[in-house]
Design an enzyme around this catalytic site. Structure first.
Site, short mmCIF file in Angstrom:
data_model
loop_
_atom_site.label_atom_id
_atom_site.label_comp_id
_atom_site.label_asym_id
_atom_site.label_seq_id
_atom_site.Cartn_x
_atom_site.Cartn_y
_atom_site.Cartn_z
N GLY A 109 1.71 98.95 53.15
CA GLY A 109 2.05 100.00 54.11
C GLY A 109 1.53 101.36 53.69
CD GLU A 132 0.41 94.51 53.35
OE1 GLU A 132 -0.68 94.24 52.81
OE2 GLU A 132 0.66 95.61 53.88
C1 3H9 Z 1 4.25 96.06 52.95
O1 3H9 Z 1 3.83 97.13 52.66
C2 3H9 Z 1 4.44 95.58 54.38
C3 3H9 Z 1 3.72 96.41 55.39
O2 3H9 Z 1 2.41 95.96 55.59
C4 3H9 Z 1 4.31 96.29 56.77
C5 3H9 Z 1 5.62 96.84 57.03
C6 3H9 Z 1 5.97 96.84 58.49
N1 3H9 Z 1 9.15 98.18 47.19
O3 3H9 Z 1 5.49 96.94 39.18
P1 3H9 Z 1 6.21 98.05 38.47
C7 3H9 Z 1 9.45 98.78 42.11
S1 3H9 Z 1 4.72 94.95 51.75
C8 3H9 Z 1 10.23 98.36 46.41
O4 3H9 Z 1 7.06 97.67 37.31
P2 3H9 Z 1 3.64 99.14 37.74
C9 3H9 Z 1 9.44 97.64 41.10
O5 3H9 Z 1 10.31 96.62 41.47
C10 3H9 Z 1 4.48 95.82 50.21
N2 3H9 Z 1 10.15 98.49 45.08
O6 3H9 Z 1 5.21 99.21 38.03
C11 3H9 Z 1 9.88 98.37 39.84
O7 3H9 Z 1 11.28 98.54 39.93
P3 3H9 Z 1 12.20 98.54 38.62
C12 3H9 Z 1 3.06 95.86 49.79
C13 3H9 Z 1 8.94 98.43 44.52
O8 3H9 Z 1 3.23 100.50 37.43
C14 3H9 Z 1 9.23 99.75 40.00
O9 3H9 Z 1 8.95 99.90 41.39
N3 3H9 Z 1 2.95 96.45 48.50
C15 3H9 Z 1 7.78 98.23 45.28
O10 3H9 Z 1 3.36 98.03 36.80
C16 3H9 Z 1 7.94 99.89 39.21
O11 3H9 Z 1 7.08 98.81 39.57
C17 3H9 Z 1 2.93 95.74 47.36
O12 3H9 Z 1 2.97 94.53 47.39
C18 3H9 Z 1 7.92 98.11 46.69
N4 3H9 Z 1 6.86 97.94 47.50
O13 3H9 Z 1 2.96 98.70 39.13
C19 3H9 Z 1 2.85 96.50 46.08
N5 3H9 Z 1 6.72 98.21 44.44
O14 3H9 Z 1 11.69 99.66 37.81
C20 3H9 Z 1 3.88 96.01 45.10
C21 3H9 Z 1 7.20 98.40 43.20
O15 3H9 Z 1 13.56 98.71 39.14
N6 3H9 Z 1 3.92 96.77 43.89
N7 3H9 Z 1 8.54 98.52 43.24
O16 3H9 Z 1 11.96 97.20 37.98
C22 3H9 Z 1 3.00 96.69 42.90
O17 3H9 Z 1 2.02 95.99 43.00
C23 3H9 Z 1 3.26 97.45 41.64
O18 3H9 Z 1 4.64 97.74 41.59
C24 3H9 Z 1 2.48 98.77 41.48
C25 3H9 Z 1 3.02 99.55 40.25
C26 3H9 Z 1 0.99 98.45 41.31
C27 3H9 Z 1 2.68 99.65 42.68
#
Ligand code: 3H9
Length: 708
Positions: A109, A132
């Site tokens: 998003g 996603e």
């Molecule tokens: C989407 O976007 C759907 C849309 O197309 C449509 C909607 C209508 N939400 O990984 P980290 C938390 S689907 C909530 O350890 P890094 C994570 O749990 C989404 N929380 O850090 C952790 O929490 P905690 C598409 C999230 O530096 C903290 O943030 N996006 C989300 O190693 C730190 O994360 C993705 O799939 C989230 N979206 O990596 C991206 N993302 O500290 C998913 C992270 O409590 N995220 N958290 O354990 C990632 O790939 C990695 O987190 C990122 C950072 C690269 C961003």
């Protein structure tokens, strides 16, 4: 600065800076888009349109990145308006040029917001992607429609089907961004871009009008190719084919209809158990890294690591360490063994070179950090030592006595044992507080799982060091208590036994493997035995023979094969036949005859099992043992069991691990199955007290997952 007064919109701030309305998304840690962010963005765009002094809008993220995507903790909860598609449409409709300035992650998003903006700039270190698909979803805020229009069907499909991240330069080449900033000051770069646009009186440039799909034939061909490839590869996953359908809709439908088409597909995915499983897997991977020790203690320093033993496991561990940039000293008992150890390491690298994964230079650089010795004194300065010698208590104790003698105070002393009592190893030396288990899975440089096994007397900072090392190795570390087999191998022994019972009762190993593959595992249990070598399990069974309950059911088929020297792939025969070095085996009538003979010997009248019955027994055995492991405190929470099985044993990720899967089918149903199976074999099928208790209280495993 104009801070919005409503608390739920505080995650988005906006201020006018020299004619540019700077909109900052500030929702730590990763600026995930929740209801407050969505509301705040709409308010900001409304403010821009209403303010004659605002001549452009700049959207930036506060902290370490732009926006990591929709807040995935909101899925499964009642939706709160405005929706993200509405936010994106509002941004795109803005009457002033909107610029997205991207640093760090612009994912899902987050990238969709950037795509809905009129201009995009990224700075070095940016990571753009539509991941996603990895969560069982598709970009649901116009991402499938806008990305295809902006960068063409082929590039958009490749991004969305792989979920990969691209850097700033690749994003520029693809046309995802208009330019890459000269500095890493994202706000300054964004403002400079905005002022240029104002100076040239650039108008809003809406992605919905972009012409990336103009070449209809090329787009049609790209969609057809992606569909064929996805049908082959997606193994029952829902969202990949829907992504292809959405891009086809982008080609054939007007924009608004395409958006509606995308929204329907997105909602189907969002409501699917696959999405729930994959999101559970995402959080479980992050949650397992947190243990009482990592919260309370600081890891010790890790610069140089010793590895004792240069066999397959020791060499694999050494490669994993070298790949993480660490200096490694390998100890073997004599020069010839050391040479073999080094050759093992070289073989691993040569195979990677052969596959084009690394270069000769990379191998040479890694080996520069490698050293070997036949005297333990070479480990005097090592910060961590990992012992990977033969699985024998006396041999291990002898190694630890040497480590106790030579290692510096505070060195972390780890054993890679798969099942031996680490408390006993620790008690045999003068510094039990420094001893822990680091259980790698073969091939150790590839498999993601690392069990950090915590004996009774270990110091908290030693455990924290185990987790820190796992982070350096990019492994998923799971905390496990001491017991025979820890989490993973202990469960494996039980669900393999369930498979053996099924086989003796009438199912063929080939049907069992097929049913397990259809469930989503990459291989069935008998294929895995053939791959790893049947002799390994055979040795373990012989070791346990003396302590085995004489009343417990014991299936002899595996022993029969091993007695014939049929150890699997490496001998050309096992449960399958591998003709001329083939890696995929063929069913073997002689094996079926051996099974028939064993059935007769055991007095079993074979019956038929449906694939569903096979899976139910296999899973019930796995879930029940997982519950015992949580009940005994060997695993901290059900999610630790899930992460173990997903990262070490091929459990299908979209099912979220055995404990999550148990919740999806209902714990009461699992308990009913176990009780029904127990009528035939009450010794094997004893319901775990944890399952009984949870069912009585109307709870599920998820209720035990203390997540932050
Ligand atoms: C989407 O976007 C759907 C849309 O197309 C449509 C909607 C209508 N939400 O990984 P980290 C938390 S689907 C909530 O350890 P890094 C994570 O749990 C989404 N929380 O850090 C952790 O929490 P905690 C598409 C999230 O530096 C903290 O943030 N996006 C989300 O190693 C730190 O994360 C993705 O799939 C989230 N979206 O990596 C991206 N993302 O500290 C998913 C992270 O409590 N995220 N958290 O354990 C990632 O790939 C990695 O987190 C990122 C950072 C690269 C961003």
């Amino acid at each position: 600065m104009t801070l919005s007064s409503a608390p739920e919109t505080a995650a988005v701030q906006h201020e006018l800076r020299g004619g540019v309305l700077v909109v900052t998304i500030d929702h730590a840690p990763v600026n995930a888009i929740n209801a407050g962010v969505r509301r705040g963005l709409i308010d900001a765009i409304d403010a821009a349109d209403a303010n004659a002094s605002a001549r452009a809008v700049l959207i930036v993220g506060a902290g370490r990145g732009f926006i990591a995507g929709a807040d995935i903790r909101e899925f499964g909860k009642p939706p709160v308006p405005p929706s993200l598609p509405d936010v994106c449409n509002r941004i795109e409709a803005c009457g002033k040029p909107v610029i997205a300035a991207i640093h760090g992650a612009a994912l899902g998003g987050g990238l969709e917001i950037a795509l809905a903006s009129h201009y995009r700039i990224a700075v070095e270190g940016a990571k753009l992607g539509l991941p996603e698909v990895l969560l069982g979803l598709l970009p649901g805020a116009g991402g499938t429609q806008r990305s295809a229009r902006l960068i063409g069907a082929q590039a958009a499909l490749s991004l969305m089907l792989s979920g990969r991240h691209v850097g700033a330069q690749e994003a520029l080449r693809l046309g995802l961004v208009d330019r890459v900033g000269q500095s890493d000051d994202v706000v300054a770069e964004g403002l400079a871009f905005a002022h240029e646009l104002i100076a040239t009186q650039a108008a809003p440039r809406r992605t919905k009008n972009a012409r990336g799909l103009a070449d209809k034939d090329a787009s049609t061909a790209a969609i057809a190719a992606a569909r064929a490839e996805t049908q082959k590869k997606s193994r029952g996953l829902l969202s990949p084919l829907k992504i292809v359908d959405c891009v086809e809709a982008a080609l054939n439908l007007p924009f608004d209809e395409g958006l509606r088409f995308e929204r329907e597909r997105f909602l189907e995915c969002r409501e699917s158990p696959q999405r729930a499983g994959l999101v559970h897997a995402f959080f479980a991977e992050r949650e397992v890294q947190k243990s009482p020790e990592t919260r309370d203690a600081k890891p010790r320093e890790i610069r140089s690591v010793g590895v004792v033993g240069g066999g397959t496991m020791g060499a694999g561990i050494a490669v994993a360490l070298l790949d993480a940039g660490l200096a490694v000293t390998m100890i073997e008992r004599d020069d010839a063994s050391l040479e073999r150890g080094r050759a093992h390491i070289e073989n691993v690298y040569d195979a990677l070179i052969g596959k084009g994964r690394i270069t000769q230079e990379a191998k040479a650089r890694a080996l520069q950090r490698f050293d070997g010795a036949t005297r333990y004194d070479a480990l005097a300065d090592a910060d961590v030592v990992i012992e990977a010698v033969f699985e024998d208590m006396a041999v291990k104790k002898a190694v630890f006595a040497e480590l106790d003698r030579v290692c510096k105070p505070g060195a972390v002393l780890a054993t890679n044992t798969s099942y031996l009592d680490i408390d006993e190893i620790a008690a045999s030396i003068s510094r039990p507080q420094d001893v822990l288990g680091l259980h790698f899975f073969s091939p150790a440089n590839i498999m993601k799982l690392l069990e950090v096994v915590v004996p009774a007397r270990v110091a908290a900072d030693v455990v924290a060091t185990g987790f820190e090392l796992a982070k350096k190795l990019k492994k998923v570390a799971v905390r496990a208590g001491v017991c025979d087999g820890f989490i993973g191998n202990r469960m494996l022994a039980v669900y393999r036994a369930a498979a053996d019972h099924l086989m003796e009762d009438g199912a063929s190993p080939y049907q069992i493997d097929q049913a397990v593959r259809d469930f989503g595992f990459p291989m069935g249990p008998y294929q895995v035995i053939d791959l790893a070598g049947g002799d390994i399990g055979w040795a373990a069974r012989k070791r346990r023979a003396a302590t085995r309950d004489p009343n417990a059911r014991y299936v002899r088929v595996g022993d029969e094969l091993c007695e014939r020297g049929w150890f699997g792939q490496k001998t050309g025969r096992g449960f399958y036949r591998y003709e001329d070095g083939a890696r995929i085996g063929k069913p073997d009538a002689e094996v079926e005859a051996i099974i028939d003979a064993e059935r007769a010997r055991a007095g079993v009248t074979p019956r038929t099992f449906s694939d569903d019955e096979i899976v139910r027994r296999y899973m019930a055995a796995m879930i029940n043992e997982g519950a015992n492991i949580v009940h005994e405190g060997v695993a901290q929470r059900p999610l630790d069991v899930d992460a173990t099985l997903m990262h070490g044993f091929g459990f299908p990720r979209h099912r979220g691990g055995p404990m999550h899967y148990a919740d999806t089918i209902g714990l009461a149903n699992v308990l009913a199955d176990i009780r029904a199976f127990a009528k035939e074999d009450p010794l094997f099928w004893r319901a775990s007290p944890l399952i009984v208790d949870l069912v009585e209280r109307g709870k599920n495993f998820a209720s035990l997952n203390r997540t932050s």
